[in-house]
Scaffold this active site. Structure first.
Site: not given
Lengths: 346, 54
Positions: A147, A313
């Protein structure tokens, strides 16, 4: 219909994949595994999905062949069971860090141990479509980017692609939400400790540095300095990157660079406005979406450019990216199942 | 099609546009002011100043 299964579906990223695939018009979700919750309904782990599906978690041992297998296991576990997984599905999409790096030495440097199956590293395509779209289309194995790495790479890629920045002076500060730490509670995630905290948990040496270097360097070594700080939010990552131009460029020139890189990208938006509450990318607006918002500003008094890039994310940084890759691998419209535009206000 | 003075993106001048008319750039969302019609020229529209603790 294409049959897909998810290994390790009780975590946050697995839950997001469940949500996306249950609504995907071309996918039949076959099995979702959790050793801890085998036999329990999916809603036990993901209450947002109660009433949406009657699926129950299966154990790994009962996993059957399928068309696409998603791996959402903790780092190190996908590689340990890779033989089992590769015998079950022609296409595998791994969300862990196990196969992201092409170089075994880079893996050893950042993960502190030798890779257990270095011969497999070259078999995986790194799953950022904006950089590797054609390779992903032809791939049988994809390793989704981390992420923090995804947010950082997408922010900086246009400048590195055109060789516009000094290669030894890139500093990235990523601010992240608590969901990045995963589902398992620890003493540091206990609410009285976590709430209100601004926690610099990786000032140097974050493992995602390796992915960023791998993605941005173009035959010449580069130096990237990454710091990650957790802040008071659940979802989201925003990378603030500082780079220094190696030639004189105006803001308008930079607009042209970013526009050329991302004009046709369905999930990249250039966000740079002079007024309003959201002038630059803000992960708050991206919750549940597959967008990466990118903005920038050139320092009037130096050659520094600050690039701000934000994602959810769990979406563009994990599950959304995985579904985008799956769509490409299957020859589907890349945006299928990923059209949620987000919420406002939130 | 005319160029936005901020980002260089294309900006269409509406039919019957008048001098000092305000419009937004579709690419960078900058608010632009029409400062000339022949030839067509835009400038960034003035903003209210804000102090964010600076």
């Amino acid at each position: 219909m294409i049959r897909a299964s998810i290994v390790g579906a009780s975590g946050y990223a697995g839950g997001e994949l469940l949500r996306l695939l249950l609504a995907h018009p071309e996918i039949e979700l076959a099995q979702v595994t959790s050793e801890r919750l085998a036999g329990k309904s999916v809603g036990r782990a993901h209450p947002n999905l109660r009433g949406v599906t009657s699926l129950q978690f299966s154990s790994l041992e009962s996993l059957e062949p399928c068309d696409v297998l998603f791996l959402c296991l903790p780092h190190g576990e996908a590689v340990e069971r890779f033989e089992q997984f590769s015998s079950l599905a022609e296409r595998i999409i791994d969300s862990s860090a196990d196969f992201r790096l092409q170089s075994a030495s880079l893996y050893a440097k950042y993960y502190g141990k030798e890779h257990p199956r270095p011969q497999e590293l070259g078999e995986f395509v790194y799953g950022i479509p904006e950089i590797h779209r054609d390779k992903i289309r032809d791939a049988r194995r994809v390793a989704c980017g981390g992420c923090n790495a995804t947010a950082s790479i997408l922010g900086l890629y246009p400048l590195y692609r055109e060789n516009l920045v000094e290669l030894d002076r890139t500093v990235i500060e990523v601010k992240v939400g608590s969901s990045e730490a995963g589902r398992r509670a620890t003493s540091t995630s206990h609410h009285p400790e976590r709430s209100g905290s601004v926690r610099a948990f990786a000032p140097t040496g974050h493992r995602h540095t390796a992915e960023i270097v791998q993605s941005l360097e173009n035959g010449v070594p580069i130096e990237v300095h990454l710091t990650v700080t957790s802040v008071e939010m659940v979802r989201g990552a925003v990378a603030t990157s500082h780079v220094f131009l190696n030639r004189d460029m105006s803001e308008r020139d930079l607009w042209g660079v970013f526009r050329a890189a991302y004009r046709d990208e369905p999930f990249i938006r250039l966000i740079k406005e002079r007024q309003g509450s959201y002038r630059y990318p803000d992960p708050k607006l991206l919750a549940g979406t597959n967008f990466c918002d990118v903005g920038f500003e050139r320092d009037r008094d130096s050659s520094r450019v600050v690039v701000i890039s934000a994602i959810d994310n769990l979406m563009k940084g994990s599950a959304g990216q995985a579904v985008q890759c799956m769509n490409l691998m299957l020859g589907l419209d890349e945006t299928t199942g990923l059209s949620f535009p987000g919420l406002h206000p939130l | 099609m005319n160029a936005c003075p901020v980002c260089g993106g294309g900006v269409n001048l509406p039919i019957n546009a008048v001098l000092s008319e305000l419009l937004d750039c579709g690419e960078c969302s900058s608010e632009l002011e029409v400062i000339s019609l022949e030839p067509v020229r835009f400038a960034e529209a003035p903003l209210e100043a804000e102090d964010w603790g600076e």
